[in-house]
Design an enzyme around this catalytic site. Structure first.
Site, mmCIF file in Angstrom:
data_model
loop_
_atom_site.group_PDB
_atom_site.id
_atom_site.type_symbol
_atom_site.label_atom_id
_atom_site.label_comp_id
_atom_site.label_asym_id
_atom_site.label_seq_id
_atom_site.Cartn_x
_atom_site.Cartn_y
_atom_site.Cartn_z
ATOM 1 N N ARG A 77 0.832 -1.196 0.000
ATOM 2 C CA ARG A 77 0.000 0.000 0.000
ATOM 3 C C ARG A 77 0.873 1.255 0.000
ATOM 4 N NH1 ARG A 77 -3.661 -1.293 5.192
ATOM 5 N NH2 ARG A 77 -1.699 -2.305 5.793
ATOM 6 N N TYR A 100 -1.023 4.598 10.856
ATOM 7 C CA TYR A 100 -1.418 3.616 11.860
ATOM 8 C C TYR A 100 -0.228 3.392 12.776
ATOM 9 C CZ TYR A 100 -5.586 2.314 9.157
ATOM 10 O OH TYR A 100 -6.786 2.323 8.504
ATOM 11 N N LYS A 132 1.610 1.998 7.521
ATOM 12 C CA LYS A 132 1.902 1.180 8.695
ATOM 13 C C LYS A 132 2.857 1.888 9.643
ATOM 14 C CE LYS A 132 0.663 -2.213 9.670
ATOM 15 N NZ LYS A 132 -0.523 -2.461 10.540
ATOM 16 N N GLU A 165 -5.810 4.928 13.821
ATOM 17 C CA GLU A 165 -6.782 4.025 14.433
ATOM 18 C C GLU A 165 -7.524 4.629 15.618
ATOM 19 O OE1 GLU A 165 -2.858 3.034 16.514
ATOM 20 O OE2 GLU A 165 -3.528 3.590 14.507
ATOM 21 N N ASP A 206 -3.079 -6.674 15.067
ATOM 22 C CA ASP A 206 -2.370 -5.389 15.109
ATOM 23 C C ASP A 206 -2.393 -4.775 16.499
ATOM 24 O OD1 ASP A 206 -1.362 -4.834 12.428
ATOM 25 O OD2 ASP A 206 -3.455 -4.791 11.807
ATOM 26 N N HIS A 257 -0.758 1.610 16.357
ATOM 27 C CA HIS A 257 -1.013 0.389 17.132
ATOM 28 C C HIS A 257 0.037 0.225 18.232
ATOM 29 C CE1 HIS A 257 -4.222 -0.801 14.448
ATOM 30 N NE2 HIS A 257 -3.421 -0.689 13.400
#
Length: 346
Positions: free
Chosen positions: A15, A92, A73, A116, A268, A94
């Site tokens: 991505r 993101y 990510k 998120e 995740d 996490h």
């Protein structure tokens, strides 16, 4: 503001954070955009597409030197050296699953905003939802393939055939990922049971699917009974910004028949299945424990990079524009974005 779009370096992560169309909008708003060479290739976007949209092509270092870095990510340890006090990172994160990243962010004094945990007034998670939908669908598709192709798989079609039982699919959680998993499992003709503590969500699923879906209030007893009969278990439960609760115990996993499949979509955030003790990758997605196939890929939407990139960039672009225009102050100006702020200048 200068905006950097580095290439993702997580295993088989294809991505890219923003499409050429998004870059064009940011350029028209007066912002400079630097895209790492090759960043969009995995999603079907050529370097020439970004150049035509007005971006400057450069190296990873060029992108990380920008005031605002937009990723998909969480940064990997090799990228921590780019952290600095005047950097805004939007991606993101996490952090519940990677405490070492949290420590690196804190030590750098940077500002970090996590996709998120961006949360709208109605409680929805607009930047988590599109990837949760993709992950829920991939969970069922990946499991259906494992049942047929893995040496220890059960050799079952989800929908069975005339005169043969359908596969029994149990979905824990009726949020965006759970709803997507239910949709695909029902579409494949499986026998589907979904559990959640939110009865309103279960009612909506019953209204949508009628007798094709069995709904149960999530309790220890209902979980144990449903899981014991499952050929495929998809666990999607997580708590935004926190470690996922371990709802599926090792004893529940042992109750599954040999060759059953577990997909832990919440990996995740640390995973919601007790026997999921590590994240897997797209290159090596499965391990077997107690005779059960465990699929715990930490970036499931990366398996569908084109779809995921388009869906994610559509959702993030308004917030990128705010951050580019106002800097960290955008988190004070916009309540939803403010809820995504995990670290501000240390």
């Amino acid at each position: 503001m200068d905006i950097g779009i580095p290439k993702e370096i997580k295993t088989r992560e294809k991505r890219v954070s923003l499409t050429p169309a998004c870059v064009r909008e940011l350029r028209e708003a007066g912002h400079a955009v630097v895209v790492e060479t090759g960043a969009g290739l995995g999603s079907g976007f050529e370097d020439a597409d970004y150049a035509e949209a007005g971006a400057r092509l450069g190296t990873a270092a060029d992108c990380w030197a920008c005031g605002l870095v937009v990723k998909v990510k969480e940064p990997l340890p090799s990228e921590y050296a780019y952290f600095r006090k005047d950097l805004i990172l939007f991606t993101y994160l996490h952090l519940a699953a990677v405490p070492e990243l949290e420590r690196a962010i804190l030590a750098s004094g940077m500002t970090a905003v996590a996709y998120e945990t961006v949360q709208a007034v109605d409680g929805s998670l607009p930047l988590l939802a599109p990837m949760s939908e993709v992950a829920g669908r991939i969970a069922v598709v990946a499991a259906a393939s494992l049942m047929l192709t893995h040496p220890q798989g059960r050799g079952m079609l989800l929908g069975g055939v005339a005169g043969v039982d359908k596969a029994r699919v149990v979905v824990i959680g009726a949020g965006a990922a759970g709803q997507a998993a239910v949709q695909y499992a029902v579409g494949m003709g499986a026998d589907v049971t979904v559990l959640d503590v939110d009865l309103a969500k279960l009612r909506r699923l019953e209204e949508a699917y009628g007798s094709r879906v069995r709904t149960l209030a999530s309790s220890r007893g209902n979980l144990e009974a449903a899981i014991a009969k499952a050929d495929l278990l998809v666990s999607t439960v997580l708590i935004p910004g926190k470690r996922a609760p371990r709802l599926v115990t090792e004893a529940m996993v042992k109750s599954l028949s040999p060759g059953a499949v577990i997909v832990d979509v919440a990996i995740d955030q640390g995973g919601s299945v007790e026997t999921v003790d590590r994240a897997t990758t797209h290159d090596d997605p499965v391990y077997v424990k107690h005779g059960v196939l465990h699929y715990a890929v930490a970036n499931m939407p990366g398996a569908a990079p084109r779809t995921s990139t388009l869906a994610l960039s559509n959702a993030t672009l308004p917030y990128v524009r705010l951050l580019a225009a106002k800097g960290a102050a955008a988190c004070e100006a916009d309540l939803a974005l403010g809820r995504g702020l995990v670290r501000a200048e240390g």
